[in-house]
Design an enzyme around this catalytic site. Structure first.
Site, PDB file in Angstrom:
ATOM      1  N   HIS A   9     -14.708  -8.787  -0.589  1.00  0.00           N
ATOM      2  CA  HIS A   9     -14.225 -10.510  -0.461  1.00  0.00           C
ATOM      3  C   HIS A   9     -15.157 -11.284   0.584  1.00  0.00           C
ATOM      4  O   HIS A   9     -15.795 -13.038  -0.175  1.00  0.00           O
ATOM      5  CB  HIS A   9     -13.108 -11.272  -0.194  1.00  0.00           C
ATOM      6  CG  HIS A   9     -11.990 -10.071  -0.793  1.00  0.00           C
ATOM      7  ND1 HIS A   9     -11.460 -10.058  -1.818  1.00  0.00           N
ATOM      8  CD2 HIS A   9     -10.805  -9.946   0.018  1.00  0.00           C
ATOM      9  CE1 HIS A   9     -10.264  -9.285  -2.433  1.00  0.00           C
ATOM     10  NE2 HIS A   9     -10.237  -8.957  -0.600  1.00  0.00           N
ATOM     11  N   HIS A  24      -9.404  -0.441  -5.478  1.00  0.00           N
ATOM     12  CA  HIS A  24      -8.457  -1.345  -4.684  1.00  0.00           C
ATOM     13  C   HIS A  24      -6.533  -0.733  -4.876  1.00  0.00           C
ATOM     14  O   HIS A  24      -6.508  -0.360  -5.799  1.00  0.00           O
ATOM     15  CB  HIS A  24      -8.402  -2.981  -4.650  1.00  0.00           C
ATOM     16  CG  HIS A  24      -9.311  -3.463  -4.247  1.00  0.00           C
ATOM     17  ND1 HIS A  24      -9.925  -3.171  -2.999  1.00  0.00           N
ATOM     18  CD2 HIS A  24     -10.318  -3.640  -5.166  1.00  0.00           C
ATOM     19  CE1 HIS A  24     -11.062  -4.011  -3.464  1.00  0.00           C
ATOM     20  NE2 HIS A  24     -11.545  -3.935  -4.551  1.00  0.00           N
ATOM     21  N   MET A  25      -5.980  -0.400  -4.052  1.00  0.00           N
ATOM     22  CA  MET A  25      -4.357  -0.219  -3.900  1.00  0.00           C
ATOM     23  C   MET A  25      -4.041  -0.826  -4.768  1.00  0.00           C
ATOM     24  O   MET A  25      -2.945  -0.583  -5.846  1.00  0.00           O
ATOM     25  CB  MET A  25      -4.081   0.138  -2.277  1.00  0.00           C
ATOM     26  CG  MET A  25      -4.865   1.793  -2.266  1.00  0.00           C
ATOM     27  SD  MET A  25      -4.551   2.946  -2.657  1.00  0.00           S
ATOM     28  CE  MET A  25      -2.601   3.301  -1.228  1.00  0.00           C
ATOM     29  N   SER A  26      -3.868  -2.413  -3.818  1.00  0.00           N
ATOM     30  CA  SER A  26      -3.211  -3.160  -5.062  1.00  0.00           C
ATOM     31  C   SER A  26      -4.111  -4.561  -5.838  1.00  0.00           C
ATOM     32  O   SER A  26      -5.293  -3.723  -6.054  1.00  0.00           O
ATOM     33  CB  SER A  26      -2.760  -4.208  -3.549  1.00  0.00           C
ATOM     34  OG  SER A  26      -4.216  -5.044  -2.799  1.00  0.00           O
ATOM     35  N   TYR A  43       0.641  -1.330   0.300  1.00  0.00           N
ATOM     36  CA  TYR A  43      -0.443   0.122  -0.054  1.00  0.00           C
ATOM     37  C   TYR A  43       0.748   1.162   0.026  1.00  0.00           C
ATOM     38  O   TYR A  43       0.143   2.659  -0.400  1.00  0.00           O
ATOM     39  CB  TYR A  43      -0.776  -0.049   1.438  1.00  0.00           C
ATOM     40  CG  TYR A  43      -1.515  -1.081   1.143  1.00  0.00           C
ATOM     41  CD1 TYR A  43      -2.997  -1.359   0.467  1.00  0.00           C
ATOM     42  CD2 TYR A  43      -1.640  -2.629   1.752  1.00  0.00           C
ATOM     43  CE1 TYR A  43      -3.643  -2.323   0.388  1.00  0.00           C
ATOM     44  CE2 TYR A  43      -2.564  -3.516   2.438  1.00  0.00           C
ATOM     45  CZ  TYR A  43      -3.756  -3.668   1.528  1.00  0.00           C
ATOM     46  OH  TYR A  43      -4.324  -4.615   1.873  1.00  0.00           O
TER      47      TYR A  43
END
Length: 149
Positions: free
Chosen positions: A80, A100-102, A22
């Site tokens: 999820h 989402h950052m990742s 992150y």
């Protein structure tokens, strides 16, 4: 144009949490960048973070009638498995973009599936803070397309 940005569980820990995934940017810095880009693009950006699933659902419900034109959501781990958040999003009749950052598809197997994906317009992941900024641009475009005139 009013855009609501929703941050889920543990995202208040950006800047302290797993910098390999992150980076070092904090949630406050992400919110500030989103609000600055929103002003540049002529939109008001309101940000909300909670570690309580019911609070996130309640905020999604309020977006149904409070003048929100589009939603940007990073539900964190709830992505999820939270069918409650999924069902709340499905009620909305405005564009919703998941961010989402990742890159959730390149991480642990349990992160590969998003229960939100079937009820959002699209998903942007893997670009760090730029996932949020790209998501904001997409949400504004979709909201503009839905506006008569």
């Amino acid at each position: 144009m009013n855009i609501l940005v929703l941050h889920g569980i543990n995202l208040n820990m950006f800047g302290q949490r797993d910098p390999a995934q992150y980076g070092s940017i904090t949630l406050a810095q992400i919110d500030a960048r989103l609000q600055a880009l929103g002003r540049e693009l002529g939109a008001e950006v309101a940000c909300f973070q909670t570690n309580h699933e019911g609070e996130l659902v309640e905020r999604i419900h309020r977006a149904h009638a409070d003048g929100t034109d589009a939603v940007l959501i990073n539900a964190g781990a709830w992505t999820h498995y939270s069918y409650g958040i999924r069902d709340a999003i499905a009620i909305l009749r405005i564009p919703v973009v998941e961010v989402h950052m990742s890159n959730i598809h390149a991480r642990e197997a349990f992160r590969h599936e998003s229960v939100l994906a079937p009820v959002v317009r699209g998903q942007i992941c893997g670009f760090g803070v730029d996932s949020y900024l790209l998501g904001l641009r997409a949400a504004l475009t979709m909201a503009g397309e839905a506006t008569p005139g």
